[in-house]
Write a protein that holds these residues in place. Sequence first.
Motif, PDB file in Angstrom:
ATOM      1  N   GLU A 231     -24.527 -31.804 -15.930  1.00  0.00           N
ATOM      2  CA  GLU A 231     -23.348 -31.125 -15.396  1.00  0.00           C
ATOM      3  C   GLU A 231     -23.471 -31.064 -13.881  1.00  0.00           C
ATOM      4  OE1 GLU A 231     -22.576 -27.260 -17.223  1.00  0.00           O
ATOM      5  OE2 GLU A 231     -23.851 -27.797 -18.940  1.00  0.00           O
ATOM      6  N   PHE A 233     -21.381 -29.096 -10.461  1.00  0.00           N
ATOM      7  CA  PHE A 233     -20.272 -28.279  -9.977  1.00  0.00           C
ATOM      8  C   PHE A 233     -20.480 -27.874  -8.521  1.00  0.00           C
ATOM      9  CE2 PHE A 233     -23.089 -25.039 -11.899  1.00  0.00           C
ATOM     10  CZ  PHE A 233     -23.148 -24.070 -10.912  1.00  0.00           C
ATOM     11  N   PRO A 243     -15.812 -27.568 -11.302  1.00  0.00           N
ATOM     12  CA  PRO A 243     -16.620 -28.629 -11.923  1.00  0.00           C
ATOM     13  C   PRO A 243     -16.377 -29.952 -11.184  1.00  0.00           C
ATOM     14  CG  PRO A 243     -15.315 -27.425 -13.558  1.00  0.00           C
ATOM     15  CD  PRO A 243     -14.792 -27.020 -12.220  1.00  0.00           C
ATOM     16  N   THR A 258     -21.627 -24.616 -16.746  1.00  0.00           N
ATOM     17  CA  THR A 258     -20.627 -24.567 -15.674  1.00  0.00           C
ATOM     18  C   THR A 258     -19.538 -23.574 -16.019  1.00  0.00           C
ATOM     19  OG1 THR A 258     -21.041 -26.867 -15.010  1.00  0.00           O
ATOM     20  CG2 THR A 258     -18.921 -25.900 -14.404  1.00  0.00           C
TER      21      THR A 258
END
Length: 271
Positions: A231, A233, A243, A258
């Motif tokens: 992920e 962000f 994000p 996130t």
Amino acid sequence: MQSWVDGHPAEALSIRDRGLAYGDGLFETIAVRGGRPPLLEYHLARLAEGCRRLAIPLDLPLMRTELLAFSAGLGEGVTKLMVTRGEGLRGYAPPPVALPRRILQGAPFPTYAQANAEQGVQLFPCTTRLAEQPLLAGLKHLNRLEQVIARAEWQGSEFAEGLMRDQAGRVIEGVFSNLFVVIDGVLVTADLSRCGVAGVMRAALLDVARAEGIKADVRDLPYDTFLAADEVFLCNSLFGIWPVRSVTGHHWSVGPLTRKLQAIARDLLDI
């Protein structure tokens, strides 16, 4: 919108101010909601550290009082707080006795697309590289030419932010935000001991991670490691968390950590 200089309404500044001449000072960009700045203590802590490192003798209790009064009058919007070393003669040498100048400017909240938070954003890969200067690393000082040059690299709305790296190619931050990745469940953000701005939302999220029992690490972030993250962000004290969905053809999905932190960030900022 209103502006104050040294605690009084004003619209002018001396041309001898060292903030104008040399970028000799610091600033904070502060969200104000319901007449109060939600992340006040984080902003003041960073400002105090910057003044310590630059040897600017700021009266912090006075700055707090003025900022709270200004925010109450602003109601809703963004306060830009600037502290300069004050006036000086021509030349780099600072005055023997500095008389710091305190500047407050109010502005409406910027307008961001709701899709940035909901669906994520595409990053522009900036070619501008951040120079290493440990003395200034982490500070939000008034010389932001690297960011000005980087932001000029793209136009239009396709890219909501730019990705900034250092001279060695390590991922550092966005042009106006900090960056986090999630790798095998661990929340990671770049080491900013060489360059970059240590954002107040970044600091708040690291504190949240500790309180929530989320594993978090501050370390170097090579570009290949960044691309391999689960992920990604961005965060700052105005928009909270966006994000990241793609950069240069590489794509990510919006992940559960996130989303969890995004909800916490909204609460922190009273969004």
